[in-house]
Write a protein that holds these residues in place. Structure first.
Motif, PDB file in Angstrom:
ATOM      1  N   GLY A  35     -11.246 -19.052  28.964  1.00  0.00           N
ATOM      2  CA  GLY A  35     -10.169 -19.957  29.335  1.00  0.00           C
ATOM      3  C   GLY A  35      -8.954 -19.817  28.457  1.00  0.00           C
ATOM      4  O   GLY A  35      -9.000 -19.183  27.399  1.00  0.00           O
ATOM      5  N   TRP A  36      -7.875 -20.397  28.939  1.00  0.00           N
ATOM      6  CA  TRP A  36      -6.644 -20.521  28.167  1.00  0.00           C
ATOM      7  C   TRP A  36      -6.345 -22.004  27.964  1.00  0.00           C
ATOM      8  O   TRP A  36      -6.478 -22.818  28.898  1.00  0.00           O
ATOM      9  N   TYR A  37      -5.927 -22.326  26.764  1.00  0.00           N
ATOM     10  CA  TYR A  37      -5.510 -23.665  26.416  1.00  0.00           C
ATOM     11  C   TYR A  37      -4.165 -23.561  25.722  1.00  0.00           C
ATOM     12  O   TYR A  37      -3.787 -22.492  25.246  1.00  0.00           O
ATOM     13  N   ARG A  38      -3.468 -24.673  25.653  1.00  0.00           N
ATOM     14  CA  ARG A  38      -2.188 -24.650  24.943  1.00  0.00           C
ATOM     15  C   ARG A  38      -1.982 -25.949  24.187  1.00  0.00           C
ATOM     16  O   ARG A  38      -2.506 -27.011  24.578  1.00  0.00           O
ATOM     17  N   GLN A  39      -1.200 -25.830  23.140  1.00  0.00           N
ATOM     18  CA  GLN A  39      -0.893 -27.004  22.312  1.00  0.00           C
ATOM     19  C   GLN A  39       0.583 -26.977  21.965  1.00  0.00           C
ATOM     20  O   GLN A  39       1.061 -26.061  21.275  1.00  0.00           O
ATOM     21  N   PRO A  41       3.976 -28.813  20.204  1.00  0.00           N
ATOM     22  CA  PRO A  41       4.181 -29.553  18.944  1.00  0.00           C
ATOM     23  C   PRO A  41       3.992 -31.059  19.138  1.00  0.00           C
ATOM     24  O   PRO A  41       4.558 -31.648  20.061  1.00  0.00           O
ATOM     25  N   GLY A  42       3.167 -31.638  18.304  1.00  0.00           N
ATOM     26  CA  GLY A  42       2.940 -33.068  18.352  1.00  0.00           C
ATOM     27  C   GLY A  42       2.042 -33.545  19.471  1.00  0.00           C
ATOM     28  O   GLY A  42       1.881 -34.744  19.681  1.00  0.00           O
ATOM     29  N   LYS A  43       1.433 -32.611  20.190  1.00  0.00           N
ATOM     30  CA  LYS A  43       0.583 -32.994  21.316  1.00  0.00           C
ATOM     31  C   LYS A  43      -0.822 -32.421  21.138  1.00  0.00           C
ATOM     32  O   LYS A  43      -1.055 -31.540  20.317  1.00  0.00           O
ATOM     33  N   GLU A  44      -1.733 -32.945  21.926  1.00  0.00           N
ATOM     34  CA  GLU A  44      -3.098 -32.454  21.887  1.00  0.00           C
ATOM     35  C   GLU A  44      -3.221 -31.116  22.628  1.00  0.00           C
ATOM     36  O   GLU A  44      -2.374 -30.779  23.450  1.00  0.00           O
ATOM     37  N   ARG A  45      -4.295 -30.406  22.338  1.00  0.00           N
ATOM     38  CA  ARG A  45      -4.560 -29.163  23.040  1.00  0.00           C
ATOM     39  C   ARG A  45      -4.993 -29.474  24.476  1.00  0.00           C
ATOM     40  O   ARG A  45      -5.898 -30.275  24.694  1.00  0.00           O
ATOM     41  N   ASP A  46      -4.376 -28.811  25.419  1.00  0.00           N
ATOM     42  CA  ASP A  46      -4.653 -29.064  26.832  1.00  0.00           C
ATOM     43  C   ASP A  46      -5.207 -27.826  27.523  1.00  0.00           C
ATOM     44  O   ASP A  46      -4.889 -26.700  27.143  1.00  0.00           O
ATOM     45  N   LEU A  47      -5.970 -28.070  28.565  1.00  0.00           N
ATOM     46  CA  LEU A  47      -6.468 -26.982  29.391  1.00  0.00           C
ATOM     47  C   LEU A  47      -5.335 -26.367  30.202  1.00  0.00           C
ATOM     48  O   LEU A  47      -4.537 -27.080  30.816  1.00  0.00           O
ATOM     49  N   VAL A  48      -5.286 -25.051  30.209  1.00  0.00           N
ATOM     50  CA  VAL A  48      -4.371 -24.346  31.110  1.00  0.00           C
ATOM     51  C   VAL A  48      -5.162 -23.844  32.317  1.00  0.00           C
ATOM     52  O   VAL A  48      -4.842 -24.155  33.459  1.00  0.00           O
ATOM     53  N   ALA A  49      -6.208 -23.070  32.038  1.00  0.00           N
ATOM     54  CA  ALA A  49      -7.030 -22.549  33.130  1.00  0.00           C
ATOM     55  C   ALA A  49      -8.313 -21.978  32.556  1.00  0.00           C
ATOM     56  O   ALA A  49      -8.344 -21.546  31.397  1.00  0.00           O
ATOM     57  N   THR A  50      -9.358 -21.984  33.369  1.00  0.00           N
ATOM     58  CA  THR A  50     -10.608 -21.342  32.995  1.00  0.00           C
ATOM     59  C   THR A  50     -11.080 -20.426  34.123  1.00  0.00           C
ATOM     60  O   THR A  50     -10.685 -20.597  35.274  1.00  0.00           O
ATOM     61  N   ILE A  51     -11.933 -19.494  33.756  1.00  0.00           N
ATOM     62  CA  ILE A  51     -12.501 -18.586  34.746  1.00  0.00           C
ATOM     63  C   ILE A  51     -13.932 -18.276  34.336  1.00  0.00           C
ATOM     64  O   ILE A  51     -14.202 -17.955  33.175  1.00  0.00           O
ATOM     65  N   SER A  52     -14.836 -18.394  35.285  1.00  0.00           N
ATOM     66  CA  SER A  52     -16.240 -18.146  34.989  1.00  0.00           C
ATOM     67  C   SER A  52     -16.520 -16.647  35.008  1.00  0.00           C
ATOM     68  O   SER A  52     -15.667 -15.826  35.381  1.00  0.00           O
ATOM     69  N   THR A  53     -17.737 -16.300  34.633  1.00  0.00           N
ATOM     70  CA  THR A  53     -18.128 -14.895  34.683  1.00  0.00           C
ATOM     71  C   THR A  53     -18.140 -14.377  36.129  1.00  0.00           C
ATOM     72  O   THR A  53     -18.044 -13.177  36.347  1.00  0.00           O
ATOM     73  N   TYR A  54     -18.229 -15.294  37.078  1.00  0.00           N
ATOM     74  CA  TYR A  54     -18.223 -14.906  38.486  1.00  0.00           C
ATOM     75  C   TYR A  54     -16.820 -14.902  39.083  1.00  0.00           C
ATOM     76  O   TYR A  54     -16.642 -14.534  40.242  1.00  0.00           O
ATOM     77  N   GLY A  55     -15.833 -15.357  38.302  1.00  0.00           N
ATOM     78  CA  GLY A  55     -14.461 -15.358  38.786  1.00  0.00           C
ATOM     79  C   GLY A  55     -13.978 -16.679  39.340  1.00  0.00           C
ATOM     80  O   GLY A  55     -12.849 -16.761  39.842  1.00  0.00           O
ATOM     81  N   THR A  56     -14.777 -17.708  39.243  1.00  0.00           N
ATOM     82  CA  THR A  56     -14.354 -19.027  39.697  1.00  0.00           C
ATOM     83  C   THR A  56     -13.321 -19.596  38.733  1.00  0.00           C
ATOM     84  O   THR A  56     -13.538 -19.604  37.523  1.00  0.00           O
ATOM     85  N   ALA A  96     -10.016 -18.722  24.786  1.00  0.00           N
ATOM     86  CA  ALA A  96     -11.325 -19.224  24.377  1.00  0.00           C
ATOM     87  C   ALA A  96     -12.429 -18.628  25.232  1.00  0.00           C
ATOM     88  O   ALA A  96     -12.231 -18.383  26.427  1.00  0.00           O
ATOM     89  N   ALA A  97     -13.534 -18.411  24.585  1.00  0.00           N
ATOM     90  CA  ALA A  97     -14.786 -18.072  25.281  1.00  0.00           C
ATOM     91  C   ALA A  97     -15.712 -19.230  24.973  1.00  0.00           C
ATOM     92  O   ALA A  97     -16.347 -19.262  23.911  1.00  0.00           O
ATOM     93  N   ASP A  98     -15.736 -20.220  25.837  1.00  0.00           N
ATOM     94  CA  ASP A  98     -16.335 -21.498  25.464  1.00  0.00           C
ATOM     95  C   ASP A  98     -17.298 -22.056  26.489  1.00  0.00           C
ATOM     96  O   ASP A  98     -17.629 -23.251  26.433  1.00  0.00           O
TER      97      ASP A  98
END
Length: 124
Positions: A35-39, A41-56, A96-98
């Motif tokens: 996945g990709w996350y972003r943070q 300045p002054g904000k929490e880390r947020d989800l951008v996008a994730t992708i499973s091993t199957y491509g979902t 991330a690989a999470d």
């Protein structure tokens, strides 16, 4: 030992595009959801996008129309294509690989790896 290496960040004007890359070790890449996350300045880390091993794929709020996450299993590389960037997209982006478990030798271990982050700056 660095497991995830990001590249592709930089500065761009509003309306422009950038593509981020994240190279991973093959054992991690083949076993883990990524996945990709972003943070910002002054904000929490947020989800951008994730992708499973199957491509979902799963995207953060309002990002699916402009961002595309993908993975190249032959290169063990994760990508994030970002279009129509705005100043609100300015942040440090983390790979991330999470999700899931991967083979470490003869053992299965939890995926919990993060890249060092790459800065994306969008100017008006």
């Amino acid at each position: 030992q660095v497991q995830l290496v990001e590249s592709g960040g930089g500065s761009v004007q509003a309306g422009g595009s950038l593509t981020l890359s994240c190279a991973a070790s093959r054992s991690i890449f083949s076993g883990c959801g990524m996945g990709w996350y972003r943070q910002a300045p002054g904000k929490e880390r947020d989800l951008v996008a994730t992708i499973s091993t199957y491509g979902t794929t799963v995207y953060g709020d309002s990002l699916k129309a402009r961002f595309t996450i993908s993975r190249d299993n032959t290169k063990a590389t994760l990508y994030l294509q970002m279009n129509s960037l705005t100043t609100e997209d300015t942040a440090v982006y983390y790979c991330a690989a999470d999700r899931g478990r991967y083979w470490r030798g003869a053992q299965r271990e939890d995926c919990n790896f993060w890249g060092q982050g790459t800065q994306v700056t969008v100017s008006s």
